[in-house]
Scaffold this motif. Structure first.
Motif, PDB file in Angstrom:
ATOM      1  N   ARG A   1       0.810  -1.208   0.000  1.00 22.40           N
ATOM      2  CA  ARG A   1       0.000   0.000   0.000  1.00 22.40           C
ATOM      3  C   ARG A   1       0.853   1.272   0.000  1.00 22.40           C
ATOM      4  O   ARG A   1       0.512   2.268  -0.655  1.00 22.40           O
ATOM      5  CB  ARG A   1      -0.932  -0.017   1.217  1.00 22.40           C
ATOM      6  N   GLU A   2       1.949   1.256   0.691  1.00 19.19           N
ATOM      7  CA  GLU A   2       2.810   2.437   0.743  1.00 19.19           C
ATOM      8  C   GLU A   2       3.322   2.793  -0.649  1.00 19.19           C
ATOM      9  O   GLU A   2       3.327   3.964  -1.044  1.00 19.19           O
ATOM     10  CB  GLU A   2       3.983   2.189   1.695  1.00 19.19           C
ATOM     11  N   LYS A   3       3.742   1.788  -1.392  1.00 14.61           N
ATOM     12  CA  LYS A   3       4.229   2.029  -2.745  1.00 14.61           C
ATOM     13  C   LYS A   3       3.087   2.508  -3.643  1.00 14.61           C
ATOM     14  O   LYS A   3       3.275   3.408  -4.476  1.00 14.61           O
ATOM     15  CB  LYS A   3       4.849   0.758  -3.322  1.00 14.61           C
ATOM     16  N   TYR A   4       1.890   1.925  -3.468  1.00 13.51           N
ATOM     17  CA  TYR A   4       0.756   2.334  -4.306  1.00 13.51           C
ATOM     18  C   TYR A   4       0.375   3.788  -4.033  1.00 13.51           C
ATOM     19  O   TYR A   4       0.077   4.541  -4.974  1.00 13.51           O
ATOM     20  CB  TYR A   4      -0.456   1.436  -4.076  1.00 13.51           C
ATOM     21  N   GLU A   5       0.397   4.184  -2.789  1.00 16.07           N
ATOM     22  CA  GLU A   5       0.040   5.570  -2.477  1.00 16.07           C
ATOM     23  C   GLU A   5       1.096   6.544  -3.015  1.00 16.07           C
ATOM     24  O   GLU A   5       0.766   7.672  -3.393  1.00 16.07           O
ATOM     25  CB  GLU A   5      -0.157   5.738  -0.967  1.00 16.07           C
ATOM     26  N   LYS A   6       2.341   6.089  -3.079  1.00 16.22           N
ATOM     27  CA  LYS A   6       3.374   6.913  -3.700  1.00 16.22           C
ATOM     28  C   LYS A   6       3.093   7.056  -5.187  1.00 16.22           C
ATOM     29  O   LYS A   6       3.200   8.146  -5.769  1.00 16.22           O
ATOM     30  CB  LYS A   6       4.751   6.293  -3.470  1.00 16.22           C
ATOM     31  N   PHE A   7       2.728   5.935  -5.821  1.00 21.38           N
ATOM     32  CA  PHE A   7       2.333   5.997  -7.228  1.00 21.38           C
ATOM     33  C   PHE A   7       1.140   6.925  -7.418  1.00 21.38           C
ATOM     34  O   PHE A   7       1.121   7.764  -8.327  1.00 21.38           O
ATOM     35  CB  PHE A   7       1.967   4.590  -7.727  1.00 21.38           C
ATOM     36  N   TYR A   8       0.158   6.812  -6.543  1.00 19.30           N
ATOM     37  CA  TYR A   8      -1.087   7.564  -6.706  1.00 19.30           C
ATOM     38  C   TYR A   8      -0.853   9.061  -6.526  1.00 19.30           C
ATOM     39  O   TYR A   8      -1.512   9.886  -7.159  1.00 19.30           O
ATOM     40  CB  TYR A   8      -2.118   7.064  -5.698  1.00 19.30           C
ATOM     41  N   GLN A   9       0.069   9.395  -5.686  1.00 17.44           N
ATOM     42  CA  GLN A   9       0.388  10.807  -5.486  1.00 17.44           C
ATOM     43  C   GLN A   9       0.877  11.443  -6.786  1.00 17.44           C
ATOM     44  O   GLN A   9       0.603  12.622  -7.057  1.00 17.44           O
ATOM     45  CB  GLN A   9       1.456  10.945  -4.393  1.00 17.44           C
ATOM     46  N   SER A  10       1.580  10.663  -7.597  1.00 17.47           N
ATOM     47  CA  SER A  10       2.106  11.177  -8.864  1.00 17.47           C
ATOM     48  C   SER A  10       1.107  11.057 -10.011  1.00 17.47           C
ATOM     49  O   SER A  10       0.998  11.969 -10.838  1.00 17.47           O
ATOM     50  CB  SER A  10       3.392  10.429  -9.256  1.00 17.47           C
ATOM     51  N   PHE A  11       0.358   9.953 -10.053  1.00 13.90           N
ATOM     52  CA  PHE A  11      -0.418   9.660 -11.253  1.00 13.90           C
ATOM     53  C   PHE A  11      -1.905   9.404 -11.005  1.00 13.90           C
ATOM     54  O   PHE A  11      -2.634   9.091 -11.943  1.00 13.90           O
ATOM     55  CB  PHE A  11       0.183   8.450 -11.975  1.00 13.90           C
ATOM     56  N   GLY A  12      -2.341   9.537  -9.753  1.00 17.11           N
ATOM     57  CA  GLY A  12      -3.753   9.306  -9.463  1.00 17.11           C
ATOM     58  C   GLY A  12      -4.675  10.242 -10.214  1.00 17.11           C
ATOM     59  O   GLY A  12      -5.785   9.863 -10.624  1.00 17.11           O
ATOM     60  N   LEU A  13      -4.220  11.472 -10.407  1.00 17.98           N
ATOM     61  CA  LEU A  13      -5.031  12.449 -11.133  1.00 17.98           C
ATOM     62  C   LEU A  13      -5.343  11.956 -12.541  1.00 17.98           C
ATOM     63  O   LEU A  13      -6.454  12.163 -13.054  1.00 17.98           O
ATOM     64  CB  LEU A  13      -4.285  13.783 -11.195  1.00 17.98           C
ATOM     65  N   GLN A  14      -4.377  11.275 -13.162  1.00 24.87           N
ATOM     66  CA  GLN A  14      -4.593  10.773 -14.519  1.00 24.87           C
ATOM     67  C   GLN A  14      -5.665   9.685 -14.528  1.00 24.87           C
ATOM     68  O   GLN A  14      -6.441   9.584 -15.489  1.00 24.87           O
ATOM     69  CB  GLN A  14      -3.278  10.231 -15.080  1.00 24.87           C
ATOM     70  N   LEU A  15      -5.717   8.855 -13.493  1.00 20.69           N
ATOM     71  CA  LEU A  15      -6.761   7.836 -13.413  1.00 20.69           C
ATOM     72  C   LEU A  15      -8.142   8.475 -13.298  1.00 20.69           C
ATOM     73  O   LEU A  15      -9.110   8.006 -13.903  1.00 20.69           O
ATOM     74  CB  LEU A  15      -6.512   6.915 -12.216  1.00 20.69           C
ATOM     75  N   LYS A  16      -8.224   9.554 -12.532  1.00 27.89           N
ATOM     76  CA  LYS A  16      -9.507  10.252 -12.382  1.00 27.89           C
ATOM     77  C   LYS A  16      -9.942  10.881 -13.705  1.00 27.89           C
ATOM     78  O   LYS A  16     -11.122  10.826 -14.068  1.00 27.89           O
ATOM     79  CB  LYS A  16      -9.398  11.320 -11.293  1.00 27.89           C
ATOM     80  N   TYR A  17      -8.981  11.481 -14.417  1.00 31.68           N
ATOM     81  CA  TYR A  17      -9.300  12.012 -15.743  1.00 31.68           C
ATOM     82  C   TYR A  17      -9.809  10.893 -16.649  1.00 31.68           C
ATOM     83  O   TYR A  17     -10.725  11.089 -17.453  1.00 31.68           O
ATOM     84  CB  TYR A  17      -8.074  12.662 -16.379  1.00 31.68           C
ATOM     85  N   GLY A  18      -9.206   9.720 -16.517  1.00 28.12           N
ATOM     86  CA  GLY A  18      -9.622   8.584 -17.335  1.00 28.12           C
ATOM     87  C   GLY A  18     -11.059   8.169 -17.070  1.00 28.12           C
ATOM     88  O   GLY A  18     -11.782   7.771 -17.995  1.00 28.12           O
ATOM     89  N   VAL A  19     -11.486   8.256 -15.807  1.00 28.83           N
ATOM     90  CA  VAL A  19     -12.881   7.942 -15.467  1.00 28.83           C
ATOM     91  C   VAL A  19     -13.815   8.955 -16.107  1.00 28.83           C
ATOM     92  O   VAL A  19     -14.877   8.614 -16.643  1.00 28.83           O
ATOM     93  CB  VAL A  19     -13.075   7.930 -13.939  1.00 28.83           C
ATOM     94  N   TYR A  20     -13.420  10.218 -16.079  1.00 26.83           N
ATOM     95  CA  TYR A  20     -14.283  11.297 -16.572  1.00 26.83           C
ATOM     96  C   TYR A  20     -14.348  11.344 -18.096  1.00 26.83           C
ATOM     97  O   TYR A  20     -15.403  11.622 -18.674  1.00 26.83           O
ATOM     98  CB  TYR A  20     -13.771  12.636 -16.040  1.00 26.83           C
ATOM     99  N   GLN A  21     -13.231  11.036 -18.750  1.00 22.60           N
ATOM    100  CA  GLN A  21     -13.170  11.162 -20.203  1.00 22.60           C
ATOM    101  C   GLN A  21     -14.059  10.131 -20.891  1.00 22.60           C
ATOM    102  O   GLN A  21     -14.377   9.078 -20.341  1.00 22.60           O
ATOM    103  CB  GLN A  21     -11.723  11.004 -20.690  1.00 22.60           C
ATOM    104  N   ASP A  22     -14.420  10.448 -22.113  1.00 23.39           N
ATOM    105  CA  ASP A  22     -15.234   9.554 -22.953  1.00 23.39           C
ATOM    106  C   ASP A  22     -16.531   9.144 -22.267  1.00 23.39           C
ATOM    107  O   ASP A  22     -16.978   8.000 -22.388  1.00 23.39           O
ATOM    108  CB  ASP A  22     -14.430   8.309 -23.349  1.00 23.39           C
ATOM    109  N   TYR A  23     -17.109  10.081 -21.517  1.00 20.06           N
ATOM    110  CA  TYR A  23     -18.419   9.877 -20.874  1.00 20.06           C
ATOM    111  C   TYR A  23     -18.449   8.639 -19.967  1.00 20.06           C
ATOM    112  O   TYR A  23     -19.438   7.910 -19.919  1.00 20.06           O
ATOM    113  CB  TYR A  23     -19.510   9.773 -21.939  1.00 20.06           C
ATOM    114  N   GLY A  24     -17.341   8.404 -19.285  1.00 22.16           N
ATOM    115  CA  GLY A  24     -17.301   7.310 -18.321  1.00 22.16           C
ATOM    116  C   GLY A  24     -17.130   5.936 -18.935  1.00 22.16           C
ATOM    117  O   GLY A  24     -17.346   4.922 -18.262  1.00 22.16           O
ATOM    118  N   MET A  25     -16.681   5.873 -20.185  1.00 20.41           N
ATOM    119  CA  MET A  25     -16.559   4.600 -20.890  1.00 20.41           C
ATOM    120  C   MET A  25     -15.588   3.640 -20.199  1.00 20.41           C
ATOM    121  O   MET A  25     -15.735   2.416 -20.270  1.00 20.41           O
ATOM    122  CB  MET A  25     -16.101   4.849 -22.331  1.00 20.41           C
TER     123      MET A  25
END
Length: 633
Positions: free
Chosen positions: A379-403
């Motif tokens: 989990r510690e490593k994942y949260e480090k990853f998420y701090q850098s790239f989590g925003l991109q995952l959220k954009y991915g959810v929003y883009q293409d109308y949630g596809m």
């Protein structure tokens, strides 16, 4: 010596080769080295079934020679060579591929690394050379032959002295072209006479050709017992030969994986993790994928270019293949190597997008599984990853109308009112008390500001956990998710938040009726700013708050209005001003309705601006707000 003409079709194709088929002139070296490797492969294949040849793989190789005075670049191999007839057939007719025919004649599968199949790569030499000379001695023959051409005018074939089996291609480079006054049109062909430029091109495109590529290079060393330096010649092997990704995983150390990443991906720090994949099925490929430990400086800008390096049989085809990665996994670095790709005539593009889509789907699944594993086991490593790239995952959810929400929703993390720690949606669901039907969230600039919002008091008092949304995209993303495992997302700032008991609702309705005139006066004073003014059952210690109704919240409207290009009509949320009937300010407002409706109007404006500030929203006129406070004091 007879001057021969290319066929009419070949002339047209040769002209295309020189002027339009290849994107970059430097590709010629990749093509000629690949042809040399093919020639060696053919002879090596024969040696495997003919012990009398007495040859092993270590006997074969490719050499590159630079002659600056003569302006020539020579690529030589000790492969199978060509007879006079083969020179005529393979070099006199463009697109006649000896490599492809060899595979057919010997019933070789695609696993055998015969690289060239189109028979046109040789002619890329004319992009940089004004004259091409090919000297060749075929295996088992005693007479060598020379093929010469200066381009579309034709070619000659004659006998020549050649003592060793194999082929050497001598390129007499074109003269440099000075750029025009505006800086366009220049060509520096002399760069291909620079030993370090050749070394870098071999490293880039042909590093994993499985036979050694050697070149004499001038180096410098300090003289013994002297401070002076002297030049010397060293025969240097330019290529690595064996791709790291073709080795067994248990033979590769973590240090080797990391060194490869830093070298190939131009990063100064070790990656967060790597994925070494061997996929066999409808399409076979190897992949070496990395998650960086930090985001590149331009990652969240339009200048960032995603993509994986694409190889076929160890030869670099594309330096950045965007189609292998979805945007939401664009942080991944690395490469894919497949023997099954159908390439176009220049080997710079694919002929069948379906093959690439199949690999891309498989890679997407690999990345998702690795991230889920990391979230569960490290989990510690994942949260480090998420701090850098989590925003991109959220954009991915929003883009293409949630596809893509089904791919990404289990990878999301949000700060939580539970110890302010990061939590996944699954972890939130697992902690929900019996009877809770919604996933509650609050939006704000940061956690500290959110925890000061009046609306969260009631939700916390009910024992419900709240997700804290501090990124602009958060609320847009959950609007696309709509629900998670059947639980709807509910903003605590929504005017329709329904947490009161039936008894509390009835008591509030009576007070609402009693306060009708006062609320109507305030609503008229705030006409155009709020849709309604009402009493609230959710407020505890605060006198007032703003909520929104409808699909567009206040924070979503604020984000949309701050986006570049939105200088026209502004997005506007439908807002509701809520008053706390248990607060002393409510008593004051009721008194003003009876005695001083004009002052009540001023109070309405003041309370509205106060509510905006509490919500973290800008007020339209700070000076007027200040004057109102002074006036009422």
């Amino acid at each position: 010596m007879e001057q021969k003409q290319f066929q009419a079709e070949s002339k047209r194709l040769l002209d295309m080769m020189i002027h339009s088929i290849y994107t970059h002139k430097e590709i010629f070296l990749r093509e000629l080295i690949s042809n040399a490797s093919d020639a060696i492969d053919k002879l090596y294949f024969q040696s495997l079934t003919d012990d009398s040849m007495g040859m092993t793989k270590s006997d074969f190789g490719i050499s590159i020679t630079i002659d600056k005075n003569a302006r020539t670049l020579t690529i030589a191999d000790n492969g199978i060579g060509m007879t006079r007839e083969e020179l005529e057939k393979h070099l006199g007719t463009i697109a006649e591929s000896g490599s492809l025919q060899f595979k057919k004649d010997n019933s070789l599968s695609d696993d055998n690394q015969i690289i060239g199949q189109f028979g046109v790569g040789f002619y890329s030499a004319f992009m940089v050379a004004k004259k091409v000379t090919v000297k060749s001695l075929a295996f088992g023959e005693t007479q060598g032959y020379v093929w010469e051409s200066e381009g579309v005018d034709g070619y000659t074939i004659d006998t020549c002295d050649k003592n060793s089996v194999g082929t050497e291609i001598i390129l007499e480079l074109l003269d440099d072209v000075e750029p025009s006054e505006d800086g366009d049109g220049g060509e520096n062909y002399s760069e291909y006479l620079d030993q370090y430029r050749i070394q870098s091109l071999v490293k880039c495109y042909s590093d994993y050709i499985r036979f050694p590529i050697r070149m004499d290079m001038t180096k410098s060393r300090k003289k013994e017992d002297s401070d002076e330096y002297e030049d010397y010649i060293e025969n240097v092997m330019l290529n690595s030969m064996v791709p790291l990704w073709h080795k067994n995983k248990n033979e590769i150390s973590e240090e080797e994986y990391n060194s490869f990443y830093k070298d190939k991906c131009d990063d100064y720090s070790d990656p967060l993790c790597h994925m070494h994949v061997r996929n066999e099925g409808m399409i076979t490929y190897d992949a070496l994928l990395y998650i960086p430990s930090h985001a590149p400086y331009n990652y969240y800008s339009k200048d960032y270019e995603k993509g994986l390096q694409l190889y076929t049989d160890g030869v670099l085809i594309m330096d950045r293949c965007e189609d292998l990665l979805p945007d939401y996994f664009s942080f991944i670095k690395g490469l894919v190597d497949s023997e099954d790709l159908s390439l176009n005539i220049s080997r710079e593009m694919l002929q069948h997008d379906a093959q690439l889509r199949q690999i891309a789907r498989s890679i997407e699944k690999t990345i998702k599984n690795e991230l889920k594993r990391m979230m569960k086991n490290d989990r510690e490593k994942y949260e480090k990853f998420y701090q850098s790239f989590g925003l991109q995952l959220k954009y991915g959810v929003y883009q293409d109308y949630g596809m893509h929400k089904d791919v990404l929703q289990d990878l999301l993390l949000f700060s939580s009112s539970k110890d302010r720690k990061m939590t996944s949606l699954q972890e939130y669901i697992d902690r929900m008390p019996k009877g809770q039907e919604s996933i509650y969230y609050a939006v704000g600039e940061n956690i500290q500001r959110i925890e000061l919002l009046p609306q969260i008091e009631q939700v916390k008092d009910k024992g419900y956990e709240i997700l804290y949304f501090t990124d602009n995209v958060d609320e847009f993303a959950v609007k696309m998710l709509q629900d998670y495992q059947g639980k709807k997302f509910q903003s605590v700032l929504d005017s329709k938040l329904d947490l009161e008991t039936e008894e509390e609702k009835k008591a509030l309705e009576k007070k609402q009726e009693k306060s009708h005139d006062m609320l109507e006066t305030m609503q008229k004073a705030l006409e155009g700013k709020v849709g309604s003014v009402k009493l609230s059952g959710r407020l505890k210690s605060h006198p007032v708050c703003l909520s929104s109704e409808g699909d567009l919240s206040m924070d979503m409207a604020k984000t949309l209005n701050e986006m570049p290009g939105n200088e026209g009509e502004k997005a506007k949320a439908q807002m509701v001003l809520e008053l706390n009937p248990e607060h002393e300010i409510y008593t004051k407002l009721m008194q003003l309705q009876e005695n001083d409706s004009e002052t009540l109007t001023e109070y309405a404006k003041l309370l509205y601006d106060q509510a905006l500030l509490i919500a973290g929203m800008p007020i339209a006129d700070p000076v007027a707000f200040s004057n109102q406070i002074c006036k009422l004091m």
